[in-house]
Design a protein around this motif. Structure first.
Motif, short mmCIF file in Angstrom:
data_model
loop_
_atom_site.label_atom_id
_atom_site.label_comp_id
_atom_site.label_asym_id
_atom_site.label_seq_id
_atom_site.Cartn_x
_atom_site.Cartn_y
_atom_site.Cartn_z
N VAL A 127 -3.47 16.57 5.88
CA VAL A 127 -2.07 16.69 6.28
C VAL A 127 -1.32 17.56 5.28
N ASP A 128 -0.36 18.31 5.80
CA ASP A 128 0.47 19.19 4.98
C ASP A 128 1.69 18.40 4.51
N LEU A 129 1.85 18.31 3.19
CA LEU A 129 2.98 17.57 2.60
C LEU A 129 4.13 18.49 2.23
N GLY A 130 3.96 19.80 2.46
CA GLY A 130 4.99 20.76 2.08
C GLY A 130 4.78 21.28 0.67
N LYS A 131 5.46 22.37 0.33
CA LYS A 131 5.37 22.98 -1.00
C LYS A 131 3.94 23.40 -1.35
N GLY B 24 0.82 -1.21 0.00
CA GLY B 24 0.00 0.00 0.00
C GLY B 24 0.85 1.26 0.00
N GLN B 25 1.91 1.24 0.78
CA GLN B 25 2.81 2.40 0.84
C GLN B 25 3.58 2.56 -0.47
N GLU B 26 3.92 1.44 -1.10
CA GLU B 26 4.60 1.50 -2.40
C GLU B 26 3.67 2.05 -3.47
N ILE B 27 2.39 1.76 -3.36
CA ILE B 27 1.41 2.32 -4.31
C ILE B 27 1.32 3.83 -4.14
N ILE C 231 8.13 16.23 -3.09
CA ILE C 231 7.50 15.95 -1.79
C ILE C 231 7.55 14.45 -1.48
N LEU C 232 8.29 13.71 -2.30
CA LEU C 232 8.37 12.27 -2.10
C LEU C 232 9.38 11.94 -1.01
N ASN C 233 8.88 11.56 0.15
CA ASN C 233 9.72 11.12 1.26
C ASN C 233 8.91 10.17 2.14
N ASN D 255 5.98 11.64 4.29
CA ASN D 255 4.73 11.93 3.57
C ASN D 255 3.99 10.66 3.17
N ILE D 256 4.73 9.63 2.79
CA ILE D 256 4.11 8.36 2.43
C ILE D 256 3.36 7.78 3.63
N LEU D 257 3.99 7.83 4.81
CA LEU D 257 3.35 7.32 6.02
C LEU D 257 2.14 8.16 6.41
#
Length: 231
Positions: A82-86, A44-47, A61-63, A66-68
């Motif tokens: 949730v705020d993912l930044g940018k 699920g996290q890989e998706i 923003i890929l980190n 953020n995935i969690l």
């Protein structure tokens, strides 16, 4: 060397499982939480990772954090954000998780409607008398012309709005109607409401009012068609 070979085989299996489940977990510009949590947590996290790579690569923003955070939204309740930044946010709306840039939308204004073509902030509205009832297209509605009170106009929702949808016996708060229909709360101000002088007669793209439906006593019909709906 053996560890490297095992890792390569594992990565191949992971990619295969992600590919196998990816499309099932996606809607039109959103993730589907109920599908994501059906698969193993890691998959699920890989998706989610793949979705961010494909749609927000330039935003960087890929980190893992953020995935969690997005996966946690899939487990949580509707309404969380949730705020993912940018200036990009992920939010849960019923069984959808939207990941989008926060942008201020132009205020939609009300407008009087007349027979013929009407250009509005909610789309192009074509109104004509008479016509056949259509069940296939939610943007074409036929109603009893003689049950309409006064003139027509279109507007966005307002505090205290109530609506008696087709098939209902009593008026209901428009907010509750939207909740029942699982309409994203951020889109509710974007939906056009066609009204006469007394009531809402059509929630664009959804239902007409029970008060204007055609029946065996209908003599005059009014056809209302909405095109180029603007969200």
């Amino acid at each position: 060397l053996r560890l490297s070979e095992n890792a390569e085989e594992a990565n191949g299996l992971i990619e295969e499982l992600v590919k196998e489940n990816y499309d099932k977990c996606l809607g039109h510009n959103f993730l589907i939480p109920s599908e994501i949590i059906k698969v193993k947590k890691f998959i699920g996290q890989e998706i989610i990772k793949k979705y961010l790579e494909e749609n927000f690569y330039k935003e960087n923003i890929l980190n893992r954090s953020n995935i969690l955070a997005i996966y946690d939204l899939c487990l949580g309740e509707s309404g969380r954000q949730v705020d993912l930044g940018k200036n990009i946010y992920a939010r849960r709306s019923y069984d959808k998780v939207y990941i989008e840039r926060l942008e201020k939308k132009k205020e939609k204004t009300s407008k009087d409607l007349k027979l013929g073509i009407n250009s509005t902030d909610f789309g192009e509205i074509f109104i004509r008398k008479d016509g056949e009832e259509s069940h296939a297209n939610s943007f074409i509605k036929v109603m009893d012309y003689d049950k309409i009170r006064g003139s027509l106009h279109i507007r966005k929702r307002a505090p205290g709005d109530r609506f008696k949808a087709l098939g209902m016996k009593n008026n209901k708060k428009l907010k509750d109607y939207f909740i029942d229909r699982k309409v994203d709360r951020l889109l509710r101000d974007e939906i056009g409401l066609v009204c006469d002088d007394e009531k809402i007669i059509y929630v664009v793209g959804m239902d007409i009012s029970e008060d204007v439906k055609i029946d065996k006593n209908t003599k005059n019909k009014l056809v209302l068609e909405v095109k180029n709906v603007r969200n």
